[in-house]
Write an enzyme that holds these catalytic residues in place. Structure first.
Site, PDB file in Angstrom:
ATOM      1  CE1 TYR A  53      34.917 -58.272  -4.178  1.00 25.81           C
ATOM      2  CE2 TYR A  53      36.692 -58.862  -2.685  1.00 25.81           C
ATOM      3  CZ  TYR A  53      35.419 -58.374  -2.895  1.00 25.81           C
ATOM      4  OH  TYR A  53      34.669 -57.982  -1.818  1.00 25.81           O
ATOM      5  CE  LYS A  78      33.396 -60.808   0.517  1.00 25.08           C
ATOM      6  NZ  LYS A  78      34.779 -60.687   0.002  1.00 25.08           N
ATOM      7  CG  HIS A 111      29.778 -61.053  -3.037  1.00 28.59           C
ATOM      8  ND1 HIS A 111      30.912 -61.142  -3.810  1.00 28.59           N
ATOM      9  CD2 HIS A 111      29.835 -59.825  -2.475  1.00 28.59           C
ATOM     10  CE1 HIS A 111      31.610 -60.029  -3.728  1.00 28.59           C
ATOM     11  NE2 HIS A 111      30.974 -59.207  -2.921  1.00 28.59           N
TER      12      HIS A 111
END
Length: 275
Positions: A53, A78, A111
């Site tokens: 992210y 993650k 992930h």
């Protein structure tokens, strides 16, 4: 004023997690600290980020700057699929925890399994080590099918405490949720509103009007009543508060049946077996 906080669900390892958290997928780094603090101010105690992210640093700043004790907050990150593998996962964790600026990560997830590279079992062994070393409180996975989970458990003897998967009224994942229940794995929903696309359905509009709520609140309440952990993303403090305000009403049997009839099997993201 803070809203009623989400109830905490107990994980198989004895830790607990707020049932509704703030998801930071596609929250720009420039907004992540401000919106994370807005979420905490509203009453959220669960922040979900990831290396992919690109906003771990800002989430960590929000946790350190928040006017609540660190022990009240659950922070998830993650390991990205490019770092799957034993040694590479350990390096990726070191990088994540440094960006977050935290001494302990509450929940660390794989992930994606990426079965084409066949490294997710080694990745899981690295997460088990991190937990044994006390650097991570709980470990889990994301985007795993039941057969991926079975392999992890068969080859390591350690089950994830949570599996974060795409889950919404179009894709309720009933079979996977039943599998999770047999193994003591919590189900966590990402894309809980199908990236907003499900919210235009007239069925949800009718149920929302019945309860004087928004369609998004109806869907999030549906998740809560299914027993899911759910992490909606929002881009404004107003929407962040709206998403948490789902603990003051309940859907009835007719509502649940109507939402259940929306199932189509449609995904908004990739099938984990196609990676």
């Amino acid at each position: 004023m803070p809203l009623t906080p989400a109830p905490r669900l107990t994980l198989a390892d004895g830790a607990s997690i707020p049932q509704l958290g703030y998801g930071l997928y596609k929250v720009p780094p420039g907004d992540a600290r401000r919106l994370s603090l807005a979420a905490i101010d509203a009453g959220y105690r669960h922040l979900d980020t990831a290396a992919f992210y690109g906003n771990e640093r800002e989430v960590g700043e929000a946790v350190r700057d928040a006017p609540v004790a660190r022990e009240e907050l659950v922070v998830t990150s993650k390991v990205w699929k490019d770092d799957n593998g034993y040694d590479s996962t350990l390096r990726a964790f070191d990088a994540s925890i440094a960006r977050l600026g935290l001494d302990l990560l509450d929940l660390y997830l794989i992930h994606w399994p990426v079965p084409s590279t066949d490294r997710y079992v080694d990745t899981w062994r690295a997460l088990v080590r991190l937990q044994e070393e006390g650097r991570v409180r709980s470990i889990g996975v994301a985007n795993f099918h039941a057969h991926h989970l079975e392999r992890l458990i068969d080859e390591t003897g350690v089950a994830p405490v949570l599996n974060q998967v795409e889950l919404h009224p179009w894709l309720p994942q009933a079979e996977l949720r039943r599998f999770h229940d047999t193994r003591g794995i919590r189900t966590e929903a990402w894309s809980p509103l199908a990236r907003g696309r499900v919210l235009d359905d007239p069925v949800l509009a009718r149920i929302a009007a019945k309860h004087a709520r928004t369609p998004a609140q109806v869907v999030l309440r549906w998740h809560v009543q299914l027993g899911n952990v759910v992490i909606p993303k929002a881009s404004t403090p107003e929407r962040i508060r709206e998403n948490l305000d789902v603990f003051g009403f309940a859907l009835d049997g007719d509502d649940l049946a109507a939402i259940g009839a929306l199932e189509s099997g449609e995904r908004t993201g990739r099938d984990p077996d196609d990676d």
